[in-house]
Design a protein around this motif. Structure first.
Motif, PDB file in Angstrom:
ATOM      1  N   SER A  88       0.892  -0.959  -0.028  1.00 52.78           N
ATOM      2  CA  SER A  88      -0.318  -0.520  -0.151  1.00 52.78           C
ATOM      3  C   SER A  88       0.848   1.123   0.263  1.00 52.78           C
ATOM      4  O   SER A  88       2.147   1.244   0.748  1.00 52.78           O
ATOM      5  CB  SER A  88      -0.999  -0.211   1.348  1.00 52.78           C
ATOM      6  N   ASP A  89      -0.015   2.282  -0.374  1.00 54.06           N
ATOM      7  CA  ASP A  89       0.889   3.718  -0.842  1.00 54.06           C
ATOM      8  C   ASP A  89       1.006   4.446   1.620  1.00 54.06           C
ATOM      9  O   ASP A  89      -0.071   4.077   2.004  1.00 54.06           O
ATOM     10  CB  ASP A  89       0.528   4.388  -1.616  1.00 54.06           C
ATOM     11  N   VAL A  90       2.347   5.325   1.245  1.00 51.61           N
ATOM     12  CA  VAL A  90       1.523   6.111   2.494  1.00 51.61           C
ATOM     13  C   VAL A  90       0.539   7.172   2.766  1.00 51.61           C
ATOM     14  O   VAL A  90      -0.329   6.944   1.607  1.00 51.61           O
ATOM     15  CB  VAL A  90       3.130   7.278   2.175  1.00 51.61           C
ATOM     16  N   THR A  91       0.279   6.145   4.413  1.00 52.33           N
ATOM     17  CA  THR A  91      -0.989   7.332   4.471  1.00 52.33           C
ATOM     18  C   THR A  91      -1.640   8.498   3.777  1.00 52.33           C
ATOM     19  O   THR A  91       0.096   9.459   3.744  1.00 52.33           O
ATOM     20  CB  THR A  91      -1.784   7.079   5.564  1.00 52.33           C
ATOM     21  N   ALA A  92      -1.904   9.339   3.540  1.00 51.65           N
ATOM     22  CA  ALA A  92      -1.919  10.917   2.534  1.00 51.65           C
ATOM     23  C   ALA A  92      -2.375  11.475   4.073  1.00 51.65           C
ATOM     24  O   ALA A  92      -2.882  11.013   4.877  1.00 51.65           O
ATOM     25  CB  ALA A  92      -3.174  10.987   2.323  1.00 51.65           C
ATOM     26  N   THR A  93      -1.788  12.769   4.303  1.00 52.30           N
ATOM     27  CA  THR A  93      -1.874  13.878   5.259  1.00 52.30           C
ATOM     28  C   THR A  93      -2.731  15.392   4.379  1.00 52.30           C
ATOM     29  O   THR A  93      -2.764  15.146   3.903  1.00 52.30           O
ATOM     30  CB  THR A  93      -0.475  13.903   6.135  1.00 52.30           C
ATOM     31  N   ASP A  94      -2.675  15.796   5.655  1.00 53.39           N
ATOM     32  CA  ASP A  94      -3.185  17.261   5.244  1.00 53.39           C
ATOM     33  C   ASP A  94      -2.148  18.280   5.263  1.00 53.39           C
ATOM     34  O   ASP A  94      -2.435  19.284   4.361  1.00 53.39           O
ATOM     35  CB  ASP A  94      -4.361  17.798   6.497  1.00 53.39           C
ATOM     36  N   ALA A  95      -1.038  17.520   6.032  1.00 53.32           N
ATOM     37  CA  ALA A  95       0.384  18.272   5.171  1.00 53.32           C
ATOM     38  C   ALA A  95       0.426  18.664   3.677  1.00 53.32           C
ATOM     39  O   ALA A  95       0.388  18.166   3.482  1.00 53.32           O
ATOM     40  CB  ALA A  95       1.285  18.299   6.162  1.00 53.32           C
ATOM     41  N   PRO A  96       0.819  20.065   2.749  1.00 52.84           N
ATOM     42  CA  PRO A  96       1.184  20.081   1.811  1.00 52.84           C
ATOM     43  C   PRO A  96       2.174  19.346   1.114  1.00 52.84           C
ATOM     44  O   PRO A  96       3.497  19.278   2.338  1.00 52.84           O
ATOM     45  CB  PRO A  96       2.622  21.496   1.951  1.00 52.84           C
ATOM     46  N   VAL A  97       2.397  19.032  -0.104  1.00 53.96           N
ATOM     47  CA  VAL A  97       3.110  18.380  -0.414  1.00 53.96           C
ATOM     48  C   VAL A  97       4.836  19.374  -0.874  1.00 53.96           C
ATOM     49  O   VAL A  97       4.033  19.810  -1.286  1.00 53.96           O
ATOM     50  CB  VAL A  97       2.909  17.224  -1.302  1.00 53.96           C
ATOM     51  N   VAL A  98       5.712  18.800   0.022  1.00 55.64           N
ATOM     52  CA  VAL A  98       7.293  19.673  -0.663  1.00 55.64           C
ATOM     53  C   VAL A  98       7.622  19.172  -1.261  1.00 55.64           C
ATOM     54  O   VAL A  98       7.644  18.249  -2.042  1.00 55.64           O
ATOM     55  CB  VAL A  98       8.152  19.287   0.249  1.00 55.64           C
ATOM     56  N   ARG A  99       7.840  20.125  -2.000  1.00 54.30           N
ATOM     57  CA  ARG A  99       8.153  20.170  -3.870  1.00 54.30           C
ATOM     58  C   ARG A  99       9.779  19.750  -4.131  1.00 54.30           C
ATOM     59  O   ARG A  99      10.212  21.450  -3.001  1.00 54.30           O
ATOM     60  CB  ARG A  99       7.534  20.949  -4.749  1.00 54.30           C
ATOM     61  N   VAL A 100      10.156  19.769  -4.628  1.00 52.69           N
ATOM     62  CA  VAL A 100      11.836  19.341  -5.096  1.00 52.69           C
ATOM     63  C   VAL A 100      12.594  18.705  -5.950  1.00 52.69           C
ATOM     64  O   VAL A 100      11.887  17.765  -6.718  1.00 52.69           O
ATOM     65  CB  VAL A 100      12.511  19.003  -3.509  1.00 52.69           C
ATOM     66  N   THR A 101      13.025  20.059  -7.269  1.00 51.62           N
ATOM     67  CA  THR A 101      13.097  18.952  -8.195  1.00 51.62           C
ATOM     68  C   THR A 101      14.043  17.376  -8.788  1.00 51.62           C
ATOM     69  O   THR A 101      14.997  18.268  -7.520  1.00 51.62           O
ATOM     70  CB  THR A 101      13.779  20.170  -9.552  1.00 51.62           C
ATOM     71  N   ASP A 102      13.752  17.421  -9.507  1.00 56.84           N
ATOM     72  CA  ASP A 102      14.517  16.087  -9.821  1.00 56.84           C
ATOM     73  C   ASP A 102      16.658  16.633  -9.183  1.00 56.84           C
ATOM     74  O   ASP A 102      17.055  16.132  -8.705  1.00 56.84           O
ATOM     75  CB  ASP A 102      14.549  15.344 -10.587  1.00 56.84           C
TER      76      ASP A 102
END
Length: 268
Positions: A41-55
């Motif tokens: 299964s995938d990680v449980t979703a949270t209400d916190a914003p997803v951190v954006r980082v480029t490759d």
């Protein structure tokens, strides 16, 4: 090393204690080995914003620091990402992108010990272990993190150093820090030549903090071997002091974990 000391160290390394509960000798001694089944299964979703980082930014990361309230991904002295422990999706997602596919297990309540939560545990290279909790803890963290080695290979083959606050790493001798730390910041296991320690490296959220994404303010870090001034006696409350701690075998660091509170006196 006495059987009791070995049990305390082993349980603390395996049982990712919930929030501010379960890091003292009484709770550690009651822990049982994990019995987890493979999970897809995938990680449980949270209400916190997803951190954006480029490759491109992520490929430059050469150090991951585990603090009291999150992971800091660094490129030399530059911060690439600062990920809160209240954001399970970003924590697991960035580690996946940087370190590759982890081993993964699903746990039920109590599988890893008396205080082990339900959730999914991810391990990269036997070096970084993240438990994504099915339900956030009482202090709001959605993950529990343990560092078990001083470095890990990235998915491209490069070395990524793993540290705690102020550069503390697995294998370091922290005798000076232990001698300088007040009683409130350390707990001993065993005795004599078989003594092991838990040393608080940095305090984290207070138990009564709200569950917003903003970490609580605390005193600035001090240099290694010179912890900030805090009360010399153990805290009077049952929850102890939440934060990131180092476990030692003698005075050598064997595990760095967060949250890993000191001087808790209540059971689960």
């Amino acid at each position: 090393m006495t059987p009791r000391t070995a049990l305390a160290l082993g349980a603390a390394a395996l049982a990712l204690t919930v929030g501010v509960v379960g890091a003292d000798a009484t709770v550690l001694g009651g822990a049982t080995p994990a019995s987890a089944a493979e999970d897809r299964s995938d990680v449980t979703a949270t209400d916190a914003p997803v951190v954006r980082v480029t490759d491109r930014e992520l490929r430059r990361v050469d150090t991951i620091e585990l603090g009291a309230e999150g992971l800091v991904f660094q490129d030399d002295d530059d911060t690439v990402a600062d990920v809160s422990m209240r954001d399970a999706r970003s924590t697991v997602g960035l580690l996946n992108r940087l370190l590759g596919t982890p081993s993964r297990t699903q746990t039920a309540v109590g599988d890893g010990g008396a205080c082990f939560p339900s959730g999914t545990t991810y391990t990269w290279g036997g070096a970084v272990r993240v438990a994504a909790l099915g339900t956030p803890s009482s202090v709001g963290n959605a993950v529990e993190i343990r560092v078990l080695k001083d470095s890990v290979r990235s998915r491209t083959g490069g070395r990524v150093d793993l540290t705690g606050p102020d550069g503390v790493q697995i294998g370091d001798d922290v005798e000076d820090e232990l001698q300088a730390a007040p009683k409130a910041d350390k707990v001993s296991f065993g005795s004599g030549d078989s003594r092991a320690w838990q040393l608080l490296l940095e305090p984290g959220w207070e138990p009564d903090d709200d569950e917003s994404d903003a970490p609580r303010a605390h005193a600035p870090r001090t240099e290694r071997g010179a912890p900030g001034a805090r009360p010399t006696d153990a805290p009077d409350d049952e929850q102890g002091t939440n934060g990131v701690s180092a476990l030692t075998n003698g005075t050598e660091v064997t595990v760095i974990g967060s949250p890993m509170p000191v001087h808790t006196r209540r059971s689960c």
